[in-house]
Design a protein around this motif. Structure first.
Motif, PDB file in Angstrom:
ATOM      1  N   ASP A 174       0.980  -1.232  -0.043  1.00  0.00           N
ATOM      2  CA  ASP A 174      -0.038  -0.132  -0.025  1.00  0.00           C
ATOM      3  C   ASP A 174       0.868   1.083   0.017  1.00  0.00           C
ATOM      4  OD1 ASP A 174      -2.294  -1.544   0.159  1.00  0.00           O
ATOM      5  OD2 ASP A 174      -2.736  -1.337   2.106  1.00  0.00           O
ATOM      6  N   TYR A 175       1.913   1.129   0.863  1.00  0.00           N
ATOM      7  CA  TYR A 175       2.873   2.505   0.826  1.00  0.00           C
ATOM      8  C   TYR A 175       3.379   2.583  -0.550  1.00  0.00           C
ATOM      9  CZ  TYR A 175       6.782   5.295   2.207  1.00  0.00           C
ATOM     10  OH  TYR A 175       7.717   6.216   2.501  1.00  0.00           O
ATOM     11  N   ALA A 176       4.032   1.664  -1.084  1.00  0.00           N
ATOM     12  CA  ALA A 176       4.580   1.793  -2.405  1.00  0.00           C
ATOM     13  C   ALA A 176       3.472   2.238  -3.479  1.00  0.00           C
ATOM     14  CB  ALA A 176       5.183   0.400  -2.978  1.00  0.00           C
ATOM     15  N   ASN A 177       2.471   1.842  -3.281  1.00  0.00           N
ATOM     16  CA  ASN A 177       1.344   2.363  -4.256  1.00  0.00           C
ATOM     17  C   ASN A 177       0.873   3.864  -4.075  1.00  0.00           C
ATOM     18  OD1 ASN A 177       1.034   0.101  -6.218  1.00  0.00           O
ATOM     19  ND2 ASN A 177      -0.289  -0.963  -4.884  1.00  0.00           N
ATOM     20  N   THR A 178       1.124   4.354  -3.010  1.00  0.00           N
ATOM     21  CA  THR A 178       0.622   5.823  -2.712  1.00  0.00           C
ATOM     22  C   THR A 178       1.884   6.651  -2.321  1.00  0.00           C
ATOM     23  OG1 THR A 178       0.681   4.874  -0.030  1.00  0.00           O
ATOM     24  CG2 THR A 178      -1.436   4.692  -1.486  1.00  0.00           C
ATOM     25  N   ARG A 179       2.201   6.796  -1.176  1.00  0.00           N
ATOM     26  CA  ARG A 179       3.364   7.877  -0.860  1.00  0.00           C
ATOM     27  C   ARG A 179       4.839   7.287  -1.163  1.00  0.00           C
ATOM     28  NH1 ARG A 179       1.697  11.373   4.640  1.00  0.00           N
ATOM     29  NH2 ARG A 179       3.474  12.675   3.536  1.00  0.00           N
ATOM     30  N   GLY A 180       5.040   6.075  -1.249  1.00  0.00           N
ATOM     31  CA  GLY A 180       6.583   5.596  -1.360  1.00  0.00           C
ATOM     32  C   GLY A 180       6.936   4.969  -2.299  1.00  0.00           C
ATOM     33  N   PRO A 181       6.328   5.092  -3.709  1.00  0.00           N
ATOM     34  CA  PRO A 181       7.143   4.324  -4.769  1.00  0.00           C
ATOM     35  C   PRO A 181       8.671   4.499  -4.982  1.00  0.00           C
ATOM     36  CG  PRO A 181       6.020   6.313  -5.415  1.00  0.00           C
ATOM     37  CD  PRO A 181       5.688   6.208  -3.933  1.00  0.00           C
ATOM     38  N   HIS A 182       9.340   5.590  -4.379  1.00  0.00           N
ATOM     39  CA  HIS A 182      10.509   5.601  -4.354  1.00  0.00           C
ATOM     40  C   HIS A 182      11.473   5.214  -3.220  1.00  0.00           C
ATOM     41  CE1 HIS A 182       8.963   8.666  -1.649  1.00  0.00           C
ATOM     42  NE2 HIS A 182      10.153   9.045  -1.381  1.00  0.00           N
ATOM     43  N   LYS A 183      10.757   4.245  -2.208  1.00  0.00           N
ATOM     44  CA  LYS A 183      11.210   3.718  -0.903  1.00  0.00           C
ATOM     45  C   LYS A 183      11.273   2.335  -1.040  1.00  0.00           C
ATOM     46  CE  LYS A 183      12.144   7.464   1.446  1.00  0.00           C
ATOM     47  NZ  LYS A 183      11.914   7.459   3.085  1.00  0.00           N
ATOM     48  N   ILE A 184      10.792   1.614  -1.704  1.00  0.00           N
ATOM     49  CA  ILE A 184      10.462  -0.001  -1.773  1.00  0.00           C
ATOM     50  C   ILE A 184      11.508  -0.524  -2.780  1.00  0.00           C
ATOM     51  CG2 ILE A 184       9.050  -1.901  -1.396  1.00  0.00           C
ATOM     52  CD1 ILE A 184       8.659   0.251   0.593  1.00  0.00           C
ATOM     53  N   ILE A 185      12.384  -1.459  -2.540  1.00  0.00           N
ATOM     54  CA  ILE A 185      13.444  -1.834  -3.262  1.00  0.00           C
ATOM     55  C   ILE A 185      13.290  -3.430  -3.160  1.00  0.00           C
ATOM     56  CG2 ILE A 185      15.773  -2.246  -3.384  1.00  0.00           C
ATOM     57  CD1 ILE A 185      16.167   0.590  -2.210  1.00  0.00           C
ATOM     58  N   TYR A 186      13.398  -4.034  -4.345  1.00  0.00           N
ATOM     59  CA  TYR A 186      13.496  -5.560  -4.585  1.00  0.00           C
ATOM     60  C   TYR A 186      14.727  -6.306  -4.106  1.00  0.00           C
ATOM     61  CZ  TYR A 186      13.751 -10.217  -6.614  1.00  0.00           C
ATOM     62  OH  TYR A 186      14.046 -11.366  -6.481  1.00  0.00           O
ATOM     63  N   GLY A 187      14.301  -7.275  -3.411  1.00  0.00           N
ATOM     64  CA  GLY A 187      15.557  -7.992  -2.767  1.00  0.00           C
ATOM     65  C   GLY A 187      14.863  -9.717  -2.599  1.00  0.00           C
ATOM     66  N   GLY A 188      15.805 -10.438  -3.394  1.00  0.00           N
ATOM     67  CA  GLY A 188      15.187 -11.770  -3.217  1.00  0.00           C
ATOM     68  C   GLY A 188      15.941 -12.618  -2.119  1.00  0.00           C
ATOM     69  N   TYR A 189      16.173 -13.815  -2.406  1.00  0.00           N
ATOM     70  CA  TYR A 189      16.863 -14.558  -1.256  1.00  0.00           C
ATOM     71  C   TYR A 189      17.202 -15.852  -1.799  1.00  0.00           C
ATOM     72  CZ  TYR A 189      17.285 -15.653   3.619  1.00  0.00           C
ATOM     73  OH  TYR A 189      17.689 -16.088   5.068  1.00  0.00           O
ATOM     74  N   PHE A 190      17.812 -15.870  -3.025  1.00  0.00           N
ATOM     75  CA  PHE A 190      18.427 -17.120  -3.829  1.00  0.00           C
ATOM     76  C   PHE A 190      19.969 -17.153  -3.443  1.00  0.00           C
ATOM     77  CE2 PHE A 190      20.733 -18.691  -7.233  1.00  0.00           C
ATOM     78  CZ  PHE A 190      20.155 -20.065  -7.540  1.00  0.00           C
ATOM     79  N   PRO A 191      20.485 -18.242  -3.035  1.00  0.00           N
ATOM     80  CA  PRO A 191      19.824 -19.545  -2.984  1.00  0.00           C
ATOM     81  C   PRO A 191      19.639 -19.807  -1.490  1.00  0.00           C
ATOM     82  CG  PRO A 191      22.318 -19.793  -2.910  1.00  0.00           C
ATOM     83  CD  PRO A 191      22.064 -18.195  -3.052  1.00  0.00           C
ATOM     84  N   MET A 192      19.730 -18.717  -0.692  1.00  0.00           N
ATOM     85  CA  MET A 192      19.628 -19.015   0.765  1.00  0.00           C
ATOM     86  C   MET A 192      18.371 -19.501   1.153  1.00  0.00           C
ATOM     87  SD  MET A 192      21.327 -16.374  -0.087  1.00  0.00           S
ATOM     88  CE  MET A 192      20.530 -14.658  -0.069  1.00  0.00           C
ATOM     89  N   GLY A 193      17.191 -19.202   0.592  1.00  0.00           N
ATOM     90  CA  GLY A 193      15.747 -19.668   1.169  1.00  0.00           C
ATOM     91  C   GLY A 193      14.913 -19.652   0.277  1.00  0.00           C
ATOM     92  N   LEU A 194      14.978 -19.098  -0.969  1.00  0.00           N
ATOM     93  CA  LEU A 194      14.084 -19.109  -2.191  1.00  0.00           C
ATOM     94  C   LEU A 194      14.645 -19.130  -3.187  1.00  0.00           C
ATOM     95  CD1 LEU A 194      11.848 -15.934  -0.704  1.00  0.00           C
ATOM     96  CD2 LEU A 194      11.238 -18.229  -0.686  1.00  0.00           C
ATOM     97  N   PRO A 195      14.052 -20.108  -4.333  1.00  0.00           N
ATOM     98  CA  PRO A 195      14.510 -20.327  -5.722  1.00  0.00           C
ATOM     99  C   PRO A 195      13.990 -19.101  -6.633  1.00  0.00           C
ATOM    100  CG  PRO A 195      12.637 -21.810  -5.146  1.00  0.00           C
ATOM    101  CD  PRO A 195      12.917 -21.251  -3.784  1.00  0.00           C
ATOM    102  N   LEU A 196      14.535 -18.709  -7.353  1.00  0.00           N
ATOM    103  CA  LEU A 196      14.343 -17.594  -8.202  1.00  0.00           C
ATOM    104  C   LEU A 196      12.924 -17.906  -9.136  1.00  0.00           C
ATOM    105  CD1 LEU A 196      17.483 -15.867  -9.765  1.00  0.00           C
ATOM    106  CD2 LEU A 196      15.738 -15.071  -8.174  1.00  0.00           C
ATOM    107  N   ASP A 197      12.722 -19.441  -9.256  1.00  0.00           N
ATOM    108  CA  ASP A 197      11.712 -19.547  -9.998  1.00  0.00           C
ATOM    109  C   ASP A 197      10.361 -19.259  -9.241  1.00  0.00           C
ATOM    110  OD1 ASP A 197      13.044 -20.729 -12.174  1.00  0.00           O
ATOM    111  OD2 ASP A 197      12.959 -22.822 -11.434  1.00  0.00           O
TER     112      ASP A 197
END
Length: 288
Positions: free
Chosen positions: A234-257
């Motif tokens: 909700d924040y990304a879609n309103t007042r914070g589109p410039h504040k939320i950054i993608y981070g994954g977790y491959f291969p520690m815990g999540l597959p990119l698939d």
């Protein structure tokens, strides 16, 4: 609210196949007390994840494997740790694909600062990271031991990624209380700080603090997209589109698939996707 098919991605938390889980996670398990964390799990927060990528027996070069995964899923640049040789080699051999991040232990005092300076000079690191609950002894986000690290980040012009919220491993949560960020941002207004691993259960507070402090950001590391907190979306879609950054977790815990299969289901506005997947990280990391 459609994920662009050709959108390049900067992944602010990606790594290489973990061949030696005990050695990799020993810094955490040495302070845990339950038998499961020490003996039964492939990683200290393994109870939280299913289908953890398993490459222990792979004969493929770790850097080549991660590059292939990145190519397959449109990840243009990955922020990788350079404590190990795989990360250092990746940054040396593929500087256009990998940016270095140095994990720092504030318990090391001046040695930590010297390492930051040396790695900045030798590998042109783009960031520093700290796992407060994983340090031993634990060092809180606002602890005085952290302040020299923050000051050096400002001096070198580096952002710092800091885990905040209840940690996955079965260690004390106290060092990662989200309200501690307020004191740090007050004392270091020039510091660029990006939270990692969710800020739960204080995501509402994290949003309020991002509204308050211009240089405070949030990354989605260690979360499968279908579990991104509603407050953050909700924040990304309103007042914070410039504040939320993608981070994954491959291969520690999540597959990119899995990550990429679930991303289109996140209800971001069309205008948010380029910022979330690429632009915000490029700005924070000062990438070309």
């Amino acid at each position: 609210m459609t994920l662009p098919a050709d959108q390049p991605i900067i992944d602010t938390m990606i790594g290489f196949p973990i061949r030696d889980p005990d050695g990799t996670y020993g810094f955490i398990t040495r302070q845990t007390k339950d038998a499961g964390s020490r003996r039964d799990l492939r990683m200290p927060a393994g109870y939280m994840f299913k289908d953890v990528p398993d490459h222990e027996d792979s004969a493929i070069d770790p850097v080549a494997l991660t590059l292939a995964e990145m190519d397959r899923h449109g990840v243009a640049v990955g922020l990788v740790g350079i404590k190990g040789e795989d990360g250092r080699r990746a940054v040396r051999e593929h500087p256009d694909r990998f940016a270095g991040c140095l994990s720092v232990d504030p318990n090391q005092g001046m040695d930590a600062l010297r390492e930051m300076t040396a790695m900045h000079a030798e590998y042109a690191i783009r960031a520093v990271d700290v796992f407060p609950a994983g340090t031993f002894p634990q060092v809180a986000i606002n602890d005085k031991k952290m302040y020299p690290i923050y000051a050096k980040c400002v001096e070198l012009g580096l952002p710092i990624f800091v885990c905040a919220g209840v940690p996955g491993p079965r260690v004390r949560l106290e060092p990662q209380r989200v309200e501690y960020l307020d004191e740090v941002m007050f004392d270091f207004p020039e510091l660029v700080l990006v939270t990692r691993h969710g800020c739960e259960p204080w995501t509402d507070l994290a949003v309020k603090l991002m509204l308050k402090w211009p240089n405070l950001y949030y990354s989605t590391s260690a979360f499968a997209p279908k579990y991104y907190p509603r407050e953050i979306v909700d924040y990304a879609n309103t007042r914070g589109p410039h504040k939320i950054i993608y981070g994954g977790y491959f291969p520690m815990g999540l597959p990119l698939d899995r990550i990429m299969a679930e991303l289109p289901g996140v209800p971001f506005k069309d205008s948010v996707w380029p910022r979330f997947l690429h632009d915000n990280a490029r700005q924070v990391l000062k990438l070309p």
